[in-house]
Write an enzyme that holds these catalytic residues in place. Structure first.
Site, mmCIF file in Angstrom:
data_model
loop_
_atom_site.group_PDB
_atom_site.id
_atom_site.type_symbol
_atom_site.label_atom_id
_atom_site.label_comp_id
_atom_site.label_asym_id
_atom_site.label_seq_id
_atom_site.Cartn_x
_atom_site.Cartn_y
_atom_site.Cartn_z
ATOM 1 N N GLY A 152 0.859 -1.173 0.000
ATOM 2 C CA GLY A 152 0.000 0.000 0.000
ATOM 3 C C GLY A 152 0.894 1.220 0.000
ATOM 4 N N ARG A 193 -31.868 27.259 12.178
ATOM 5 C CA ARG A 193 -32.121 26.495 13.404
ATOM 6 C C ARG A 193 -32.216 27.446 14.606
ATOM 7 N NH1 ARG A 193 -34.149 22.094 15.918
ATOM 8 N NH2 ARG A 193 -32.760 21.256 17.524
ATOM 9 N N GLU A 201 -4.501 7.498 -2.975
ATOM 10 C CA GLU A 201 -3.473 8.238 -3.739
ATOM 11 C C GLU A 201 -2.345 8.757 -2.840
ATOM 12 O OE1 GLU A 201 -4.465 10.474 -7.135
ATOM 13 O OE2 GLU A 201 -6.227 9.264 -7.588
ATOM 14 N N GLY A 202 -1.982 7.941 -1.862
ATOM 15 C CA GLY A 202 -0.927 8.300 -0.909
ATOM 16 C C GLY A 202 -1.560 8.763 0.377
HETATM 17 N N1 COS Z 1 9.111 11.172 -9.113
HETATM 18 C C1 COS Z 1 10.189 10.608 -9.704
HETATM 19 N N2 COS Z 1 10.924 9.665 -9.082
HETATM 20 C C2 COS Z 1 10.556 9.293 -7.850
HETATM 21 C C3 COS Z 1 9.431 9.833 -7.190
HETATM 22 C C4 COS Z 1 8.707 10.830 -7.877
HETATM 23 N N3 COS Z 1 7.641 11.396 -7.332
HETATM 24 N N4 COS Z 1 9.319 9.256 -5.975
HETATM 25 C C5 COS Z 1 10.328 8.385 -5.865
HETATM 26 N N5 COS Z 1 11.062 8.402 -6.992
HETATM 27 C C6 COS Z 1 12.251 7.595 -7.274
HETATM 28 C C7 COS Z 1 13.344 7.880 -6.254
HETATM 29 O O1 COS Z 1 14.150 8.973 -6.653
HETATM 30 C C8 COS Z 1 14.118 6.583 -6.269
HETATM 31 O O2 COS Z 1 14.971 6.569 -7.409
HETATM 32 P P1 COS Z 1 16.474 6.014 -7.292
HETATM 33 O O3 COS Z 1 16.308 4.534 -7.121
HETATM 34 O O4 COS Z 1 17.093 6.418 -8.563
HETATM 35 O O5 COS Z 1 17.060 6.687 -6.091
HETATM 36 C C9 COS Z 1 13.049 5.525 -6.496
HETATM 37 O O6 COS Z 1 11.953 6.221 -7.114
HETATM 38 C C10 COS Z 1 12.582 4.917 -5.203
HETATM 39 O O7 COS Z 1 12.160 5.952 -4.352
HETATM 40 P P2 COS Z 1 12.161 5.841 -2.755
HETATM 41 O O8 COS Z 1 13.447 5.234 -2.303
HETATM 42 O O9 COS Z 1 11.769 7.148 -2.198
HETATM 43 O O10 COS Z 1 11.014 4.722 -2.594
HETATM 44 P P3 COS Z 1 10.313 4.150 -1.311
HETATM 45 O O11 COS Z 1 10.179 2.691 -1.506
HETATM 46 O O12 COS Z 1 10.965 4.663 -0.067
HETATM 47 O O13 COS Z 1 8.824 4.760 -1.418
HETATM 48 C C11 COS Z 1 7.140 6.473 -1.254
HETATM 49 C C12 COS Z 1 8.585 6.092 -1.519
HETATM 50 C C13 COS Z 1 6.725 6.243 0.158
HETATM 51 C C14 COS Z 1 7.058 7.956 -1.559
HETATM 52 C C15 COS Z 1 6.186 5.747 -2.185
HETATM 53 O O14 COS Z 1 6.249 4.383 -1.908
HETATM 54 C C16 COS Z 1 4.754 6.245 -2.142
HETATM 55 O O15 COS Z 1 4.412 7.290 -2.695
HETATM 56 N N6 COS Z 1 3.833 5.507 -1.504
HETATM 57 C C17 COS Z 1 2.430 5.793 -1.582
HETATM 58 C C18 COS Z 1 1.879 5.054 -2.755
HETATM 59 C C19 COS Z 1 0.535 5.535 -3.141
HETATM 60 O O16 COS Z 1 0.309 6.704 -3.380
HETATM 61 N N7 COS Z 1 -0.384 4.575 -3.250
HETATM 62 C C20 COS Z 1 -1.708 4.841 -3.690
HETATM 63 C C21 COS Z 1 -1.933 4.099 -4.955
HETATM 64 S S1 COS Z 1 -3.118 4.786 -6.003
HETATM 65 S S2 COS Z 1 -4.740 4.990 -4.989
#
Ligand code: COS
Length: 387
Positions: free
Chosen positions: A133, A270, A366-367
């Site tokens: 998630g 009211r 969406e996060g």
């Molecule tokens: N744009 C471009 N690149 C991105 C990015 C963004 N918004 N967010 C992360 N990245 C890149 C990072 O730079 C990293 O790249 P490198 O491997 O080159 O360093 C890679 O993606 C991994 O990023 P990170 O290490 O930050 O990943 P994590 O596993 O720690 O996860 C979060 C980061 C928590 C931000 C992410 O998992 C997230 O947004 N989770 C919520 C998901 C969500 O919105 N779910 C709802 C689904 S739709 S209802």
């Protein structure tokens, strides 16, 4: 009494009027029944298609109107004033189409975007899984190359418009041991062999929007359904969410405004202790906070949307802020609206109890707002380390 002038363009004013008219004439009269029956809003989707509103989020060269982020936010805010379950169904098609718009080849765009632009087909976005998630990189669905095909196995959870949508953008692992860099994005069509749907989920709110599990059992799709490059899936997902999150903020603004309107109208009518309850300072202060926070939300969403339209690419922090603040405000405002309506607010005969139930999801999908705070915090850390 003056309201803030956001200097909408003539086109944006037209979009606002059109979406407002659909919200007042079509959505509001049906929303309670759709919620009660957990019914997919087919007829309203047809109205939105006829009004060309699905075209708003698709570029002109693929049959859309080529609206910008601000145009889309204006439409979402007005539709959400009516019902965010209906609006989520509309917005989910934009979300599902963004990976194709951002990373699709010319052929993919030509094939998939025109029917999304007319509203003939809905799109959906599949990232979330049972064990992935907030930790989106923990997905386990796999895609393996087999001759001219990719073969997908696994499942996706809580997919908005799952079952009703025809076009799905799916994030799956192509290299299990590479973490986020091992994911790729694919287009999967309803009807592809081995692609099936789970039962319709029953939800606290957002009940007119359908949510289903997606199952991939040796689901075989042609090679040319890969989006972008192998290994780009996580980045595609993150960029898609960055583009969509201000729209969720805009929905928070519309929902909050609707709750405030209900609360003010009720408080003026009211009578308790011989006077309308709006004359009491306790109520006035609640309403004052609600109105001020809504205006601050709106100003933030519009400012971020305009920054995106001006071509800013580094939008991760801004789009997180544009979703975080208005959706926390929406939860608070809808809860306060129920409080101001008191016993009436708790009854299904009045719309604010649905608004409060619906608002909750805005802080989750969406996060989650906790993850968005992480995104903002990490961006600040990066920014300040460069100073
Ligand atoms: N744009 C471009 N690149 C991105 C990015 C963004 N918004 N967010 C992360 N990245 C890149 C990072 O730079 C990293 O790249 P490198 O491997 O080159 O360093 C890679 O993606 C991994 O990023 P990170 O290490 O930050 O990943 P994590 O596993 O720690 O996860 C979060 C980061 C928590 C931000 C992410 O998992 C997230 O947004 N989770 C919520 C998901 C969500 O919105 N779910 C709802 C689904 S739709 S209802």
């Amino acid at each position: 009494m003056a309201s803030v002038n956001y200097f909408l363009t003539e086109e944006q004013q037209m979009i606002k009027e059109l979406a407002r008219q659909i919200a007042r004439e079509k959505i509001i009269p049906q929303r309670a029944e759709l919620d009660e029956k957990e019914e997919f809003p087919w007829s309203i989707m047809k109205d939105l298609a006829q009004a060309d509103l699905f075209g708003l989020f698709v570029p002109e060269e693929y049959g859309g109107l080529g609206g910008g982020c601000m145009d889309i936010c204006v439409a979402l805010e007005e539709l959400a004033y009516g019902c965010i379950a209906v609006t989520t169904t509309y917005a989910a098609s934009a979300l599902g189409s963004y990976p194709i718009q951002l990373f699709g080849t010319e052929e993919q765009k030509k094939k998939y975007l025109p029917p999304i632009a007319t509203g003939e087909k809905f799109a959906a976005f599949g990232l979330t899984e049972v064990n992935a998630g907030s930790d989106a990189a923990a997905i386990q669905t796999t895609a393996v190359e087999d001759g001219d095909y990719w073969v997908l196995n696994g499942s996706k959870q809580w997919i908005t418009t799952g079952g009703e949508a025809e076009i799905y953008t799916i994030i799956a692992l192509t290299d299990k041991h590479k973490g986020p860099r091992g994911a790729s994005a694919f287009i999967v069509e309803k009807g592809d062999p081995g692609f099936t749907f789970g039962k319709k989920e029953r939800k606290m709110g957002l009940r007119a929007s359908t949510t289903r599990e997606l199952f991939f059992t040796d689901c075989r799709i042609p090679k040319d359904r890969l989006l972008g490059r192998r290994g780009l899936g996580f980045i595609i997902a993150m960029k898609t969410l960055d583009l969509a999150r201000p729209g969720i903020g805009a929905m928070g603004v519309g929902l909050s405004q609707a709750a405030l309107d209900e609360a003010v109208n009720h408080a003026r009518k009211r009578i308790q202790f011989g006077a309308p309850i709006i004359s009491f300072q306790a109520i006035q202060h609640m309403l004052a906070n609600m109105a001020t926070e809504i205006e601050a939300s709106r100003a933030l969403v519009y400012a971020v949307a305009r920054t995106i339209d001006a071509g800013e690419k580094d939008i991760q922090k801004l789009s997180a802020m544009a979703k975080l603040f208005p959706t926390d405000v929406a939860m608070k405002v809808t809860t306060d609206a129920v409080q101001i309506l008191g016993g009436y607010g708790y009854m299904k005969d009045y719309p604010v109890e649905k608004m409060m139930r619906d608002a909750k999801v805005l802080q989750i999908y969406e996060g989650t707002n906790q993850i968005l705070r992480n995104v903002i915090g990490q961006s600040l850390n990066k920014e300040y380390s460069k100073r």
